[in-house]
Design a protein around this motif. Structure first.
Motif, PDB file in Angstrom:
ATOM      1  N   LYS A  19       0.824  -1.208   0.000  1.00  0.00           N
ATOM      2  CA  LYS A  19       0.000   0.000   0.000  1.00  0.00           C
ATOM      3  C   LYS A  19       0.861   1.263   0.000  1.00  0.00           C
ATOM      4  CE  LYS A  19      -4.004  -1.984   2.402  1.00  0.00           C
ATOM      5  NZ  LYS A  19      -4.833  -1.934   3.643  1.00  0.00           N
ATOM      6  N   ALA A  20       2.003   1.204   0.671  1.00  0.00           N
ATOM      7  CA  ALA A  20       2.865   2.378   0.792  1.00  0.00           C
ATOM      8  C   ALA A  20       3.782   2.565  -0.414  1.00  0.00           C
ATOM      9  CB  ALA A  20       3.710   2.269   2.065  1.00  0.00           C
ATOM     10  N   PHE A  21       3.830   1.558  -1.288  1.00  0.00           N
ATOM     11  CA  PHE A  21       4.783   1.603  -2.402  1.00  0.00           C
ATOM     12  C   PHE A  21       4.592   2.813  -3.313  1.00  0.00           C
ATOM     13  CE2 PHE A  21       5.395   0.830  -6.934  1.00  0.00           C
ATOM     14  CZ  PHE A  21       6.778   0.715  -6.975  1.00  0.00           C
ATOM     15  N   SER A  22       3.356   3.085  -3.699  1.00  0.00           N
ATOM     16  CA  SER A  22       3.097   4.138  -4.679  1.00  0.00           C
ATOM     17  C   SER A  22       3.655   5.487  -4.230  1.00  0.00           C
ATOM     18  CB  SER A  22       1.593   4.251  -4.950  1.00  0.00           C
ATOM     19  OG  SER A  22       1.103   3.055  -5.516  1.00  0.00           O
ATOM     20  N   GLN A  23       3.364   5.861  -2.988  1.00  0.00           N
ATOM     21  CA  GLN A  23       3.864   7.141  -2.482  1.00  0.00           C
ATOM     22  C   GLN A  23       5.374   7.121  -2.328  1.00  0.00           C
ATOM     23  OE1 GLN A  23       2.040  10.094  -1.919  1.00  0.00           O
ATOM     24  NE2 GLN A  23       4.172  10.799  -1.928  1.00  0.00           N
ATOM     25  N   ALA A  24       5.912   5.993  -1.844  1.00  0.00           N
ATOM     26  CA  ALA A  24       7.367   5.879  -1.681  1.00  0.00           C
ATOM     27  C   ALA A  24       8.075   5.984  -3.030  1.00  0.00           C
ATOM     28  CB  ALA A  24       7.717   4.559  -1.000  1.00  0.00           C
ATOM     29  N   TRP A  25       7.508   5.345  -4.053  1.00  0.00           N
ATOM     30  CA  TRP A  25       8.084   5.417  -5.396  1.00  0.00           C
ATOM     31  C   TRP A  25       8.096   6.852  -5.901  1.00  0.00           C
ATOM     32  CZ3 TRP A  25       5.283   6.897  -9.824  1.00  0.00           C
ATOM     33  CH2 TRP A  25       5.989   6.805 -11.023  1.00  0.00           C
ATOM     34  N   LEU A  26       6.994   7.565  -5.700  1.00  0.00           N
ATOM     35  CA  LEU A  26       6.907   8.952  -6.145  1.00  0.00           C
ATOM     36  C   LEU A  26       7.872   9.839  -5.359  1.00  0.00           C
ATOM     37  CD1 LEU A  26       5.320  10.643  -8.206  1.00  0.00           C
ATOM     38  CD2 LEU A  26       3.700  11.199  -6.393  1.00  0.00           C
ATOM     39  N   ASP A  27       8.161   9.465  -4.115  1.00  0.00           N
ATOM     40  CA  ASP A  27       9.106  10.222  -3.293  1.00  0.00           C
ATOM     41  C   ASP A  27      10.564   9.962  -3.680  1.00  0.00           C
ATOM     42  OD1 ASP A  27       7.037  11.350  -1.885  1.00  0.00           O
ATOM     43  OD2 ASP A  27       7.114   9.899  -0.240  1.00  0.00           O
ATOM     44  N   GLY A  28      10.790   8.941  -4.517  1.00  0.00           N
ATOM     45  CA  GLY A  28      12.141   8.670  -4.984  1.00  0.00           C
ATOM     46  C   GLY A  28      12.753   7.377  -4.492  1.00  0.00           C
TER      47      GLY A  28
END
Length: 202
Positions: free
Chosen positions: A115-124
């Motif tokens: 679930k946290a992957f998408s935001q973490a990916w966008l954060d770099g």
């Protein structure tokens, strides 16, 4: 005219520019992000590096062979490190064979990571790093040398004392893993003690 513009947009969809979107403090929201960003997010999960595939059981395995396959154990330990601390901006390791000897977090925690992957990916974020297994980089060994190594055609030549130390560290991963786990438990206990003290003061 609007129909023409929309048609052109479908034929030539916008190209994802990571310098515009990654690590820019944006919020991952599928309702407002352009399709190019959503496609890039999906592509980041779709491709498995060839060096990783060899560690994944083949889909062609028979039931008997699959049951005889050695797989990492599922960890019964409750993960107390926050999900966001599992994501790293470092590139992933090319050799992940060491993961065979590490337990897999509980299914519930893996769901949280997903679930946290998408935001973490966008954060770099570019990889996952288990905080329970934190090791010093290999170059840290150079800080412990008693004498400057000599450069030879076959590599670095160490002083006898440094060779002994290097061999000791080379065979120390099991002890280091155990030490990391104990340190992790000690930190968690200290945090719990501070919470209890805070409740008592209140």
């Amino acid at each position: 005219m609007n129909n023409i513009n929309n048609t052109i947009g479908l034929i030539h969809p916008p190209i994802f520019n990571p310098h515009k979107w990654i690590g820019k403090g944006r919020i991952f929201d599928i309702k407002i992000l352009p399709q190019s960003v959503l496609n890039a997010r999906s592509a980041a999960l779709a491709v498995i590096p060839p060096t990783y595939i060899e560690h994944i059981p083949s889909l062609d395995l028979s039931v008997t062979d699959f049951l005889n396959t050695s797989l990492p154990a599922r960890s019964p330990t409750i993960v107390t490190v926050k999900v966001k601390h599992w994501f790293s901006h470092d590139l992933p390791d090319s050799d992940i064979s060491y993961l065979k000897n590490r337990p897999i977090p509980a299914a519930g925690f893996l769901t949280e990571l997903n679930k946290a992957f998408s935001q973490a990916w966008l954060d770099g974020a570019r990889s996952l790093a288990d905080p329970q297994f934190a090791f010093l980089p290999s170059t840290a060994f150079l800080c412990l040398l008693t004498a400057a190594p000599k450069v030879t055609p076959s590599g670095l030549e160490l002083a006898p004392a440094d060779v002994s130390m290097f061999e000791m560290l080379l065979h120390a991963p099991p002890q280091l893993i155990q030490a990391a786990k104990l340190f992790h438990k000690r930190v968690n206990q200290a945090e719990m003690d501070r919470v209890i003290e805070g409740d008592e003061d209140a």
